[in-house]
Motif scaffolding. Structure first.
Motif, mmCIF file in Angstrom:
data_model
loop_
_atom_site.group_PDB
_atom_site.id
_atom_site.type_symbol
_atom_site.label_atom_id
_atom_site.label_comp_id
_atom_site.label_asym_id
_atom_site.label_seq_id
_atom_site.Cartn_x
_atom_site.Cartn_y
_atom_site.Cartn_z
ATOM 1 N N LEU A 146 3.417 16.686 5.316
ATOM 2 C CA LEU A 146 4.383 17.603 4.729
ATOM 3 C C LEU A 146 5.185 17.032 3.565
ATOM 4 O O LEU A 146 5.719 17.775 2.763
ATOM 5 N N GLU A 147 5.308 15.693 3.498
ATOM 6 C CA GLU A 147 6.188 15.165 2.442
ATOM 7 C C GLU A 147 5.667 15.512 1.054
ATOM 8 O O GLU A 147 6.418 15.492 0.085
ATOM 9 N N ALA A 178 0.845 -1.194 0.000
ATOM 10 C CA ALA A 178 0.000 0.000 0.000
ATOM 11 C C ALA A 178 0.882 1.246 0.000
ATOM 12 O O ALA A 178 0.664 2.187 -0.782
ATOM 13 N N GLY A 179 1.896 1.237 0.853
ATOM 14 C CA GLY A 179 2.807 2.370 0.937
ATOM 15 C C GLY A 179 3.589 2.565 -0.352
ATOM 16 O O GLY A 179 3.810 3.690 -0.801
ATOM 17 N N LEU A 180 3.976 1.447 -0.951
ATOM 18 C CA LEU A 180 4.720 1.536 -2.215
ATOM 19 C C LEU A 180 3.895 2.264 -3.266
ATOM 20 O O LEU A 180 4.358 3.190 -3.936
ATOM 21 N N TYR A 181 2.629 1.845 -3.412
ATOM 22 C CA TYR A 181 1.784 2.484 -4.415
ATOM 23 C C TYR A 181 1.463 3.930 -4.044
ATOM 24 O O TYR A 181 1.204 4.761 -4.905
ATOM 25 N N TYR A 182 1.483 4.221 -2.755
ATOM 26 C CA TYR A 182 1.160 5.575 -2.320
ATOM 27 C C TYR A 182 2.346 6.512 -2.526
ATOM 28 O O TYR A 182 2.181 7.647 -2.983
ATOM 29 N N TRP A 183 3.555 6.053 -2.187
ATOM 30 C CA TRP A 183 4.708 6.962 -2.217
ATOM 31 C C TRP A 183 5.549 6.844 -3.483
ATOM 32 O O TRP A 183 6.440 7.659 -3.685
ATOM 33 N N LEU A 184 5.290 5.832 -4.295
ATOM 34 C CA LEU A 184 6.077 5.728 -5.527
ATOM 35 C C LEU A 184 5.961 7.012 -6.354
ATOM 36 O O LEU A 184 6.978 7.516 -6.841
ATOM 37 N N PRO A 185 4.759 7.583 -6.514
ATOM 38 C CA PRO A 185 4.675 8.848 -7.263
ATOM 39 C C PRO A 185 5.524 9.950 -6.627
ATOM 40 O O PRO A 185 6.007 10.841 -7.328
#
Lengths: 118, 839, 229
Positions: free
Chosen positions: B516-517, B413-420
């Motif tokens: 913030l990221e 889930a995190g991968l798909y969220y933060w990959l962009p």
């Protein structure tokens, strides 16, 4: 009221469970040492063994310590005079953590009255 | 003038100025990278490669077990494969992946430009890569560890595992653990001190709380394993019997040390994943997380409970029922804080308007798989049931439900969220959805049925089984499921590549997030924020769309460059008030060289070239001292303007500099290691067979008293040098160094003369190691005194800049306490053992 | 598709913990079925909530967030784990070799080594032993004293009861009883090296008279072997 520095105040959030951990080590270690020294064979008045007495004593002590801590945090939270949102937050977390630690103590250690120690 | 910042004229110009300072140069310069974005990505990529290797090994296991008498692998190869599968997944995949994510995200979430110790990040990365490589090379060479990933002695002792296989595990994993401990220190200090101004503890994004708790757990959880590994390696290499029952050792000591690490480890893996869930659910529910404060209490409770349940791996060794009861109750109780989190997430969804995105699909996978794993976990916590299920495939199924549910799905889930965030591109294909269902379906087919396989009696770690046991169909189904799951993972890899290559570019904050990221350009610039934000509300309820452009234009703190230095802000721990300008060190190859020297130490140990061990250790020490050449300052600067009309001193002139806190946390980890060692000594006295030994240690009175006096002199003079800093301080430091050198010599002398042969009995071995531990600290205390002297002479110290000396003083204090405890403990345990011999 | 082989194979099997042949394994199997039932209910409940909150916007929003956390985080798990732990610990007290329920026990030593089991019968005349076959009388509680000569092994007869580790330097005790005669599979449950897979044994449960006869013949062979040496 005792004045605490910021790092010490921060540490309060874990204090309830730190006491719980110390109690855990004391009970687990104390039980093992008692078995090694044969305290479970030493019977005191009324069929209570020295082992059992020691365990119950440690239990009562730790329960009292966490209860006192939680009460202290509760009072601090109530009378903090709203120094800042951050400290209020810490006192509340510390108090709730203390209550959780009391629950954990009751749940995990009340067994000292019951189970076979050795 | 140091204080005058150069004001840039435009966001582009500011960007160029900052990039010139913060960017990692191309080519070989990459080896010297210290930037957290780059190192975080490297950690993540390396961890995923190890995941692929570990997954391949899992495929081999499932191929072997697909039928009862498979000729595919023999017992020996199979042992290496299942040992390495577990080892890689735990130590080379799960922990480093979460470290990578923490390293990449933490400063961005906290509104900082980097972590507190960029070079330590780099050092940790190299230790991880080199240690991991050692294990993989051993696997290729066919000498991989083969005693199971928890390495029970005596099977892993030199008698029953004479090759280097077990040494590869002990040394390689310890090497990798350096990166875990350094990451823990790094995360602790960064969360507590390196945040945007205004971000008090109660305003931190919830993920920072998770990471803070996890880092604290690592500081306490890893040292017992490191100690256990050191002791087992000492037994294997030099014959010191800590675990050998014929000489007063006890195999159960290993189990205690291992699981004292091993169970918290599961929560160390789960909690960051839960942090991801707590971050993503509010975004996709479109509302703030409910029960923020309750969740903080819950994760603190969970952290402590997780240290009170290690014996639930040991219900079958014959421990008294009362003791089992404590652990059983604590294990069951861990369900409560977990349930609190689950229902806080459900409440958030219920009170928001959920958007069904690909990350949410994986969060659904998390709920389904993890809850089932949690329920079987409570079952296994029940002592009688565990007597049956322990060491069977039921446990294998349970642990995969917990770890895949509690880690892999949240990470996906995190991968798909933060990959962009990392690529600046959004997905255009919908491969993600079938990929998810393949992984999810394949996983459940593989492992759901495995519960039954276990209850029908199939133990772990067998490579063949009889046809009449009735396990064949079940295993075949599991094997087929695992291949479906692999296809799913392969599809995810393809999906990610497509997304990186062909994804659609976006402006800013594609998910409408609240942290913030996303308030920075994507992919992120090396310096994160052109100016640091002032945080005036909880930092997971912000509007990156609005904040981002302002920060990029330099409106905020430190929106300028000063003398080409890498600057970020340090805040007071609780209230988040700006407190210091942290000046970070730049690019350097020193972490790489130090890690290479560390690697030489481990290789020398592995190949038994003991002459090279002290050389490598001294090289490491020298290199670490070289790190300090670029830190500190030679004159007092006083307060520096940081923008927004505020001024704060540089960290070298601040009481609570990051490095001072780092030393405290390092000492915390160190004290845990020491406490585990002392616990080990006591445990052997209580539990081990063949006690007491024929020969007892005899410290006498004179030498211990002299040692204690030397220790006290050392600590007193060391303290005096700092408490009233004046021109006599250098003299006090000389005295301190001399006193500590004398204590070191006395302790070594005691270890060599007052203790019977350490190879003869565990009591001698334990006493020997305790005294040497104290001696090592005295030696380093001398080094610290010398270092302080050098820093004074070189002009780095003034009454306002006492940081170097104050860090040294922490070490002196710890050394004195550890040394005195060592003397008392050895005398006391000898006495206890002697009384045992009388009765 | 999965249900078919499940239904065919069921829970039976010579090594199946779900096919009990003694009071210990029987009571643990009962615990398992009870936990499975409760666990399945909780799982269905929570997953239903997950799906409803995800797919039906507004579902459950009449309950305050605090209400959610108290109901699901405290009121759901605490009674369940409290009942469960009390029951399981009571069961533990009953099943452990602490005297009590089954007294008049027979003591048998299980000595493990890489990779076989040697069973010694100190309570029988002549103190015989057998290798990889454990003889027990039906209907009598047995205390298995597990020890090891080398690495850690674990004694496990799934149809009779739980496991006990055979740790070098320690003697741990497990209490079992077989309520029917017959032959039950046993195995080493703790990984003990490359022979772990083949480290199996058989338990032969005999009617008491038959057991005495087996002991006598074991003593006789043991004596003969002793004389031959």
């Amino acid at each position: 009221m005792i004045a605490l520095k910021q790092p010490a105040t921060t540490l309060l959030v874990a204090t309830g469970f730190i006491i719980w951990s110390v109690a855990f080590i004391a009970l687990y270690g104390g039980n093992a040492v008692g078995c090694r020294l044969g305290w479970s064979e030493i019977e005191l008045a009324g069929g209570i063994t020295l082992q059992r007495l020691m365990l119950v004593g440690l239990y009562a002590l730790s329960l009292a310590a966490i209860l006192l801590f939680s009460l202290w945090m509760h009072r601090r939270y109530r009378s903090a005079g709203r120094t800042s949102e951050a400290t209020d937050f810490i006192y509340r977390v510390a108090r709730d953590g203390g209550v959780a630690a009391v629950a954990a103590t009751l749940f995990c250690f009340t067994l000292v009255f019951w189970l076979s120690p050795c | 003038m140091t204080g005058t910042p150069e004001q840039p004229t435009s966001p582009i110009r500011l960007h160029k100025q900052l990039s010139a300072i913060w960017d990692t140069p191309p080519g070989l310069g990459r080896l010297g990278a210290v930037n957290h974005t780059i190192l975080g990505q490297r950690f993540i990529i390396a961890a995923l490669i190890f995941f692929a290797i570990g997954g391949l090994l899992a495929m081999l296991i499932r191929t072997q077990l697909a039928s009862g008498a498979s000729p595919f692998m023999d017992a020996e190869l199979y042992a290496q494969v299942f040992t390495m599968h577990g080892t890689i997944m735990m130590f080379l995949f799960a922990i480093p992946l979460f470290e990578g994510i923490a390293i990449y995200l933490l400063p961005k979430l906290l509104g900082a430009r980097d972590l507190a110790f960029p070079r330590l990040t780099a050092y940790g990365f190299w230790c991880y890569i080199f240690g991991g490589t050692m294990l993989i090379v051993a696997l290729i060479a066919g000498v991989a560890p083969d005693s199971g990933w928890f390495m029970y002695t005596p099977l892993s002792s030199s008698t029953y595992s004479p090759g280097i296989n077990a040494d590869v595990w002990l040394l390689g994993i310890t090497f990798v653990e350096i990166s875990a401990v350094s990451a823990a220190v790094e995360i602790m200090v960064s969360v507590l001190k390196v945040r945007a101004p205004g971000m008090s503890l109660d305003r931190m994004p919830i993920f920072a709380w998770y990471l803070l708790v996890v880092a604290a757990m690592m500081l306490i959880g890893f040292p017992p394993l490191i100690l256990g590994s050191i002791l087992l390696e000492l037994e294997r290499a030099f014959g010191l019997p800590f675990f050998d029952p014929t000489r007063g050792g006890d195999p159960l000591l290993w189990q205690h040390l291992f699981w004292l690490f091993g169970h918290p480890e599961v929560y160390i893996i789960f909690l960051p994943a839960a942090g991801v869930i707590s971050t993503l659910i509010p975004v996709f529910a479109g509302r703030a997380l409910t029960g923020y404060r309750t969740i903080v209490v819950a994760i603190i409770a969970l952290a402590f409970l997780s240290f009170g349940l290690w014996v639930h791996h040991m219900y079958t060794v014959g421990i008294p029922h009362l003791a089992l009861g404590f652990f059983s109750a604590a294990s069951a109780m861990a369900a409560v804080p977990t349930a609190i989190q689950v229902f806080a997430w459900l409440a958030t969804l219920s009170h928001g308007r959920p958007r069904l995105t690909v990350p949410m699909l994986h969060i659904f996978g998390f709920f389904f798989v993890f809850i089932m794993g949690g329920l079987t976990g409570v079952m296994l916590a029940m002592v009688p049931f565990d007597w049956q299920a322990h060491d069977t495939h039921f446990v294998v199924a349970h642990l995969h439900y917990v770890l895949v549910g509690g880690f892999i799905f949240p990470m996906l889930a995190g991968l798909y969220y933060w990959l962009p965030h990392a690529t600046g591109r959004l997905a255009v294909h919908n491969l993600s959805v079938p990929a998810f269902w393949l992984v999810f379906g394949g996983f459940n087919i593989t492992f759901f049925i495995m519960h039954l396989t276990g209850l029908r009696g199939m133990p772990r770690r067998i490579h063949a089984y009889p046809a009449d046991a009735g396990w064949e169909v079940l295993n075949l189904i599991s094997s087929m499921g695992s291949f479906i799951m692999t296809i799913g993972f392969a599809l995810i890899v393809v999906d990610v590549f497509l997304q990186i290559r062909f994804g659609r570019r976006f402006r800013r904050d594609p998910w409408k997030s609240a942290t913030l990221e996303w308030a920075m350009p994507t992919p992120p610039p090396s310096y994160n924020f052109a100016a640091l934000p002032k945080v005036e509300r909880r930092a997971d309820g912000l509007k990156p769309q609005e904040i981002g452009p302002q920060l990029a234009a330099g409106h905020g703190y430190l929106g300028f460059v000063r003398q080409g230095r890498m600057e970020t802000l340090g805040v007071s721990m609780l209230t988040g008030k700006a407190e210091q300008v942290i000046i970070l060190p730049g690019q350097t190859n020193l972490p790489l060289y130090t890690a290479l020297a560390t690697g030489c130490f481990f290789l020398a140990m592995l190949f038994k070239q003991y002459w090279a061990v002290p050389i490598a250790l001294l090289a490491m020490l020298a290199l670490f001292l070289l790190w300090t050449r670029v830190t500190g300052q030679r004159s007092d600067t006083g307060s520096l303007p940081i923008g927004m009309g505020e001024s704060v001193p540089p960290h070298a002139e601040c009481d609570e500099a990051p490095s001072w806190w780092a030393m405290r946390f390092i000492l915390t980890a160190n004290a845990t290691l020491y406490a585990s060692l002392l616990f080990g000594g006591l445990f052997l006295w209580v539990s081990a067979p063949n006690w007491p030994p024929a020969d007892l240690p005899a410290l006498g009175i004179v030498l211990p008293v002299l040692t204690a006096l030397a220790l006290l002199t050392g600590v007193a003079s060391g303290r005096r040098a700092v408490s009233h800093y004046d021109n006599r301080s250098a003299g006090w430091l000389v005295l301190c160094g001399l006193a500590q050198a004398i204590s070191c010599a006395l302790l070594v002398w005691l270890a060599l003369t007052a203790i019977p042969a350490p190879t003869g009995h565990a009591l001698s071995a334990t006493s020997f190691v305790i005294l040497l531990y104290a001696a090592l600290h005295c030696f380093l205390a001398t080094v610290f005194a010398g270092y302080g002297l050098w820093r004074i002479k070189a002009g780095y110290v003034s009454p306002a800049r006492l940081l170097d000396l104050r860090i040294g003083r922490l070490w002196q204090d710890y050394t004195a306490i550890a040394g005195l405890i060592a003397l008392v403990f050895v005398a006391a345990i000898t006495r206890l053992a002697a009384e045992g011999s009388l009765s | 598709m999965i249900a078919v082989p499940l239904a065919l194979s069921g829970c039976a099997g010579n090594l199946s913990a779900l096919d009990p042949a003694g009071p210990v394994s029987q009571s643990i199997a009962e615990l398992w079925w009870a936990m499975l039932l409760v666990g399945a209910l909780i799982f269905v409940l929570v997953m239903a909530l997950v799906l409803l909150t995800m797919l039906r916007p507004g579902f459950g929003s009449s309950l305050s967030p605090k209400g959610w956390i108290i109901a699901g985080g405290l009121m759901l798990p605490i009674p369940v784990i409290t009942l469960l732990i009390v029951y399981a610990l009571m069961q533990g007290e009953r099943l452990l070799p602490l005297g009590g329920a089954f007294s008049d026990t027979l003591r048998i030593e299980a000595r493990a080594r890489q990779w076989n089991w040697e069973f010694h019968y100190p309570d029988s005349p002549g103190a015989p032993f057998s290798t990889d076959v454990l003889h027990i009388p039906v209907g009598r509680a047995i205390d298995i004293v597990a020890t090891s000569e080398d690495v850690i092994h674990s004694f496990w007869v799934p149809r009779l009861g739980g496991k006990i580790d055979a740790t070098p330097g320690h003697a741990a005790v497990l209490r079992l009883r077989a309520d029917q005669s017959g032959s039950f599979g046993g195995l080493c449950a703790e990984y003990c090296g490359t022979g772990h897979t083949i480290m199996r044994f058989t338990v032969e449960a005999h009617e008491p008279a038959e057991y005495e006869r087996v002991m006598q013949s074991l003593s006789a062979t043991g004596t003969q072997r002793g004389q031959a040496q």
